[in-house]
Design an enzyme around this catalytic site. Structure first.
Site, PDB file in Angstrom:
ATOM      1  CD  GLU A 166      -2.511   2.621  -3.362  1.00 17.54           C
ATOM      2  OE1 GLU A 166      -3.501   3.340  -3.490  1.00 17.54           O
ATOM      3  OE2 GLU A 166      -1.893   2.514  -2.303  1.00 17.54           O
ATOM      4  CG  ASP A 189      -1.811   1.170   1.334  1.00 13.77           C
ATOM      5  OD1 ASP A 189      -2.640   1.321   0.432  1.00 13.77           O
ATOM      6  OD2 ASP A 189      -1.685   1.946   2.304  1.00 13.77           O
TER       7      ASP A 189
END
Length: 739
Positions: free
Chosen positions: A471, A418
């Site tokens: 990401e 993330d």
């Protein structure tokens, strides 16, 4: 004589229980408990000492029964007992205690040797112990034939660290730990699996800190409670050997990868809005994934987190699957169930930041241990969280071992990392003057970059067949290129640019789309610079962004037609695919983590048709090599016509390795059907219409080409043949040459 006897007794007491040591134990300031408690060598010979605040009397028992019990003197009413043993050598022993006429026996933690071996301690402090979780934390085990639990925690700046829990009335005076170069350790006999515990830490300045959860806890209480739970490494009888042996073929660049991004707490709920257990999710979610054709499920972080509203993205228990749905073995069984159905499991992994909750990693030992001390480096302004200090080798080791832990102990197939952009840039979301440049004066976070490279190198080396996803929302080069070629080493990167462009395009009224044609074509200028995943993730359906169906213009029918068109175009575009849960059947409200998806809408034809469309897209995607085999090279894609902005129609080819696998995609981004619409194709013969988003099966208007079209021997668009087609309104149609 009495005076002489009293003097002798006082001298003896000064040897067996010096007042300063007794005070240190009773006040919770014992810095070296193994030198004070247990059997201790003194100037007067061997002494026995123990602190037992629940006891009125205490005896020393010889573990080999070579002599009778020796009663200790109660030298302080708070429960400090001691006795002189003379010239005896050390021996195995235990205590017999008495209170209110009842007796019981206990083992003494201060008679046991080190918990960690010298090599373990050295490697942890060096930052090279990739199996640190096998030694740190709480581990049920036997030591010298005695059952108990070993505890180990890193707190180099602490003055004292004690284990507190159900087993010692949460009293930090009872079990202070031994300091070994900043790693505190102890073996507690008779502590059992399932008991709650934390660490009581006194900082270097003598400040008693809030109780801390174990950074290596394998199980925790269910939020909002915050205690760690003695559990040990997960024990599961894995049945997925066949999957593990061949999972590489499910994760490689040539494979079809259709990811279902899922928040377990709100995918579906039970009666009374309760969470489903991991077992129930295995029974319901896994068959659903199989039925709808997804190849992988990506779990929003299941690492333990204190606040439901963070969706798991502010984790504290990085080694514990959240107890909201069950225990560690339950989660392992869920993964096993996924593998049995051919579903890969991806974990959202959050090494970028952690919350400031007082029981967590922040200011762990009275110093900025895991985070940077300077808030310009250590505090994330967007999320009010703390940022890991990747330049500290012990911190990097903690995170690297954690990545491997999930892959090795829970058989996970990939990590989706993330917020990579927030890790890469020192000035991420910061104003001028609010960040600290690197040693070269630049904005790149050199320590985080090295950490990510090392993580990916270890992942691919230590977990065969596994992969990683980033990401990453900027133009950082080489995110999904190997480290040895100068990249960050990820397997795949989310294509955030494509996602933003296509959504901006689709939100336009179709009559205006002709003026935004470049939003579609631009992605092909960089589509093969990375191994891209095309994501419509949870981020697009929260924070007042509405649902996917809510972004589409037009009346209800047109909204669903637009969304079917968009998904058809997405599946034809090079790159792996990802949909957030609910997007596959067109949920109307914005995602709410506190409630289940609105499954009842599947009673309505438009929603049911959308779900069927996504199912059929997934099936075609998996069965047709041209849709996945060459995703990351120009040879897998060709525009037929990308210039028809007036009609807002796009046509392109997808190629597999064999010419006969070639597919034709035609997308009409207006509600106007195009009759006799001609496109060039590379081969003559009959082209079957193998998928049409306007079919009645999907609740479309059922316009199309009656099963296919015969190619004309007439050149067009630089190709020797052409097709004359009916292109339905707001639709994607797909053709494949027959024979």
């Amino acid at each position: 004589m009495n005076t002489s006897s009293e003097t002798k007794s006082a001298r003896t007491r000064d040897i067996i229980a010096p007042s300063d040591l007794v005070h240190a134990v009773l006040s919770g300031d014992c810095r070296d408990p193994f030198a004070v408690l247990g059997l201790v060598e003194t100037s007067g010979g061997l002494c026995a000492r123990t602190f037992q605040p629940d006891a009125e009397r205490a005896w020393l028992l010889d573990g080999e029964n070579a002599f009778r019990p020796i009663e200790l003197e109660r030298v302080h009413d708070a429960g400090f007992f001691a006795a002189a043993l003379g010239s005896r050598a050390r021996f195995p022993y235990r205590w017999r205690l008495e209170a209110a006429g009842s007796q019981w026996e206990v083992e003494d933690p201060y008679r046991f040797p080190h918990v960690l071996g010298e090599l373990d301690a050295h490697l942890i402090l060096e930052g090279n112990h990739l199996g640190a979780y096998e030694r740190m934390g709480a581990h049920p085990r036997e030591l010298d034939g005695v059952a108990g639990v070993s505890f180990a925690v890193w707190a180099p700046h602490a003055r004292r660290v004690s284990v507190v829990g159900d087993f010692n009335r949460w009293d930090g005076r009872r079990h202070p730990m031994r300091n070994r170069d900043g790693i505190w350790e102890i073996f507690l006999p008779q502590v059992e699996r399932g008991q709650r515990y934390k660490y009581e830490i006194v900082g270097a300045d003598g400040t008693l800190l809030p109780l801390k959860s174990d950074p290596f806890a394998f199980r925790t209480e269910r939020a909002p409670q915050t205690a760690s739970i003695v559990h040990g490494l997960p024990q599961h009888d894995w049945q997925d050997a066949a999957w593990m042996a061949e999972r590489e073929r499910h994760n490689v660049r040539e494979a079809p990868i259709a990811v279902y991004e899922c928040h377990l707490g709100s995918w579906m709920r039970g009666d009374g809005n309760r969470y489903l257990s991991y077992g129930e999710l295995g029974e319901r979610l896994v068959p659903y994934l199989k039925r709808t054709g997804f190849t992988h499920v990506e779990l929003l972080p299941v690492t333990e987190h204190p606040f439901d509203g963070s969706w798991g993205y502010q984790p504290i228990g990085l080694y514990a699957p959240t107890s909201r749905f069950g225990g560690p073995e339950d989660f392992a069984a869920f993964v096993d169930t996924c593998h049995a159905s051919g579903i890969g499991v991806i974990l959202d992994w959050v090494p970028g930041h952690f919350p400031t909750d007082t029981h967590g990693l922040g200011y762990f030992d009275g110093s900025h241990l895991y985070e940077h001390a300077d808030p310009r480096q250590g505090f994330h302004q967007d999320w009010n969280t703390l940022i890991f200090n990747y330049g500290r080798r012990e911190v990097a080791n903690y995170l690297l071992a954690n990545a491997l832990f999930w892959l090795e102990r829970y058989h996970l197939d990939a990590l989706r990392v993330d917020a990579v952009a927030s890790m890469l840039y020192l000035d991420y979301s910061r104003e001028d003057g609010a960040w600290v440049p690197n040693r070269f004066g630049g904005r790149e976070n050199l320590e985080a970059i090295e950490f990510l490279k090392r993580m990916n190198e270890l992942l691919f080396a230590r977990a065969p067949g596994a992969t990683s996803f980033a990401e990453e929302s900027t133009a950082w080069p080489g995110v999904s290129r190997p480290v040895y070629l100068g990249g960050l080493g990820f397997g795949y990167k989310w294509n955030m640019g494509w996602m933003n462009d296509i959504l901006r395009y689709m939100q336009q009224d179709p009559i205006h789309r002709r003026y935004h044609h470049d939003k579609i074509t631009f992605s092909m200028l960089y589509a093969f610079t990375e191994n891209f995943v095309l994501p419509f993730s949870h981020d697009e359906v929260v924070h007042l962004k509405g649902s996917m169906i809510g972004k589409m213009p037009g009346d209800e029918w047109q909204k669903f037609a637009n969304l079917r068109l968009l998904y058809g175009y997405m599946f034809g575009h090079p790159g792996k695919k990802l949909l957030f849960m609910g997007c596959e059947f067109g949920v109307v409200p914005e995602w709410n983590h506190e409630h289940s998806l609105e499954w009842h809408v599947l009673e309505y034809p438009l929603h049911r048709g959308m779900q069927t469309w996504v199912r059929d897209l997934n099936r075609l995607y998996r069965s047709e090599p041209a849709m996945h085999q060459i995703d990351f090279d120009y040879s897998g894609f060709e525009w037929i016509d990308c210039q028809d902005s007036q009609a807002s129609v796009m046509s392109f080819l997808r190629h597999g390795r064999r010419p006969e696998d070639t597919l034709v995609f035609v997308c009409n981004f207006t509600p106007v059907p195009r009759y006799g619409y001609r496109i060039g194709v590379p081969h003559g013969g009959y082209w079957r219409e193998i998928l049409n988003s306007d079919a009645s099966l999907y609740n479309g208007s059922n316009q199309g080409n009656d099963g296919g079209a015969q190619a004309w021997d007439e050149p067009m668009h630089g190709r020797p043949h052409c097709l004359s087609l009916t292109v339905p309104p707001l639709a994607t149609v797909v053709f494949k040459r027959a024979g």
